[in-house]
Design an enzyme around this catalytic site. Structure first.
Site, PDB file in Angstrom:
ATOM      1  N   PRO A   2       0.922  -1.261   0.061  1.00 46.09           N
ATOM      2  CA  PRO A   2       0.043  -0.038   0.054  1.00 46.09           C
ATOM      3  C   PRO A   2       0.766   1.246  -0.125  1.00 46.09           C
ATOM      4  O   PRO A   2       1.583   1.342   0.591  1.00 46.09           O
ATOM      5  CB  PRO A   2      -0.818  -0.067   1.148  1.00 46.09           C
ATOM      6  N   GLU A   3       0.657   2.237  -0.917  1.00 48.22           N
ATOM      7  CA  GLU A   3       1.326   3.209  -0.970  1.00 48.22           C
ATOM      8  C   GLU A   3       0.417   4.608  -0.480  1.00 48.22           C
ATOM      9  O   GLU A   3      -0.763   4.395  -0.118  1.00 48.22           O
ATOM     10  CB  GLU A   3       1.932   3.783  -2.506  1.00 48.22           C
ATOM     11  N   LYS A  58       3.200   7.120   4.420  1.00 47.60           N
ATOM     12  CA  LYS A  58       2.507   5.853   4.360  1.00 47.60           C
ATOM     13  C   LYS A  58       1.980   5.423   5.845  1.00 47.60           C
ATOM     14  O   LYS A  58       1.517   4.297   5.918  1.00 47.60           O
ATOM     15  CB  LYS A  58       3.459   4.646   3.693  1.00 47.60           C
ATOM     16  N   HIS A  90      -4.275 -14.577  10.403  1.00 44.93           N
ATOM     17  CA  HIS A  90      -2.989 -13.532  10.240  1.00 44.93           C
ATOM     18  C   HIS A  90      -3.350 -12.267  11.079  1.00 44.93           C
ATOM     19  O   HIS A  90      -2.861 -11.308  10.630  1.00 44.93           O
ATOM     20  CB  HIS A  90      -2.632 -13.461   8.799  1.00 44.93           C
ATOM     21  N   ARG A 108       1.835 -11.394   5.906  1.00 42.17           N
ATOM     22  CA  ARG A 108       3.464 -11.282   5.721  1.00 42.17           C
ATOM     23  C   ARG A 108       4.209 -10.733   6.916  1.00 42.17           C
ATOM     24  O   ARG A 108       5.249 -10.563   6.907  1.00 42.17           O
ATOM     25  CB  ARG A 108       3.956 -10.464   4.494  1.00 42.17           C
ATOM     26  N   ARG A 151      24.418  17.752  -6.524  1.00 45.62           N
ATOM     27  CA  ARG A 151      25.648  16.971  -6.665  1.00 45.62           C
ATOM     28  C   ARG A 151      25.259  15.534  -6.285  1.00 45.62           C
ATOM     29  O   ARG A 151      26.218  14.736  -6.302  1.00 45.62           O
ATOM     30  CB  ARG A 151      26.614  17.512  -5.473  1.00 45.62           C
ATOM     31  N   ARG A 262      15.332  -3.102  -6.429  1.00 45.66           N
ATOM     32  CA  ARG A 262      13.807  -3.036  -6.536  1.00 45.66           C
ATOM     33  C   ARG A 262      13.539  -3.008  -8.012  1.00 45.66           C
ATOM     34  O   ARG A 262      14.179  -2.591  -8.833  1.00 45.66           O
ATOM     35  CB  ARG A 262      13.313  -1.792  -6.039  1.00 45.66           C
TER      36      ARG A 262
END
Ligand SMILES: [Zn+2]
Length: 275
Positions: A2-3, A58, A90, A108, A151, A262
């Site tokens: 989820p974002e 988040k 869960h 998870r 930079r 990623r």
């Protein structure tokens, strides 16, 4: 994962149920949560009213006035509104309100829940280092990108995932953002110049459109809102998890590669360059 758009959707649904309500009880169930966080500290929030429900990046923040219960959904966590009889598997955390039970479910187990004191800026202290929110003013996001770009040869994709640079983006909406502006994900930040402003704008646009569509739910149904409703933005993803499918702009096959650990998805024709 989820974002910010999914987390914001969760916040909207929960706020209507918990703002002003007293948190009657809290139970930490998940073994990993118990190991990583202090259940006794968590218990101190029991019996107190939720002043407001906020989202910072988040993180979901159940605001208690001087401190807050903070929840992060991790990779696949969900907050679910259920009646007391519901038997979910869960379960990591249970929040009891008189009119609702809210359960943190996470197969998870990467979710986090902790109690934190609010700093002088009104934010939980542990969230003080977060950058400007992806739903916030785009000038602030652009300014943060420009500050970090100075930079720096860091890849723009990596920077967008860094919550200190901009808070709320994850892999999916970062890839979508870079597609919109035609920037290759591995482009070094310090060559982007004014394109950083366009990236900031695109990030906000993607987030707002995703929120309006209720977020993104994939076939695994990992994300659903607290009332079990899926999001509809998946049909509008241009590149994320579309490797091998045609680019919606030029029909070239979308590619997927691992960049700095990623997965990144992009159109090799619309997003040329890179580092
Ligand atoms: Zn293309």
């Amino acid at each position: 994962m989820p974002e910010a758009p999914e987390v914001e959707r969760v916040r909207e649904v929960l706020a209507a149920r918990v703002e002003g309500a007293t948190l009657e009880g809290i139970r930490m169930v998940g073994r990993r949560l118990v190991r990583r966080h202090d259940p006794e500290l968590l218990a101190t929030v029991s019996g107190r009213p939720i002043v407001s429900m906020r989202r910072i990046g988040k993180f979901l923040v159940f605001d208690l006035g001087t401190d807050a219960l903070v929840v992060h959904l991790g990779m696949a966590g969900r907050l679910v509104v259920s009646d007391a009889s519901a038997t979910a598997t869960h379960v990591q955390l249970v929040l009891d309100f008189r009119r609702a039970v809210i359960t943190l479910v996470d197969p998870r187990t990467f979710s986090e829940a902790f109690v934190d004191v609010l700093g002088t800026d009104g934010r939980p202290r542990r969230l003080a280092g977060l950058g400007p929110d992806v739903f916030g003013p785009e000038e602030e996001i652009a300014a943060s990108l420009e500050r970090h770009a100075a930079r720096s040869r860091r890849a723009i994709k990596t920077a967008l995932l860094d919550q200190r640079v901009v808070a709320g983006l994850g892999n999916m909406y970062a890839d979508e953002t870079l597609f919109r502006v035609g920037v290759h994900p591995s482009t070094p930040m310090n060559v982007l110049g004014r394109r950083l402003v366009a990236i900031a704008e695109a990030a906000g646009d993607v987030a707002r459109e995703a929120l309006a569509a209720g977020g993104t739910t994939f076939a695994d149904r990992a994300y659903r809102d607290p009332l079990d409703r899926p999001g509809a933005f998946g049909a509008r993803l241009a590149v994320y998890q579309r490797a091998g499918s045609p680019c919606p702009r030029c029909a070239t096959s979308i590619v997927r590669r691992v960049l700095q650990g990623r997965s990144a998805h992009w159109c090799p024709r619309c997003q040329q360059g890179g580092g």
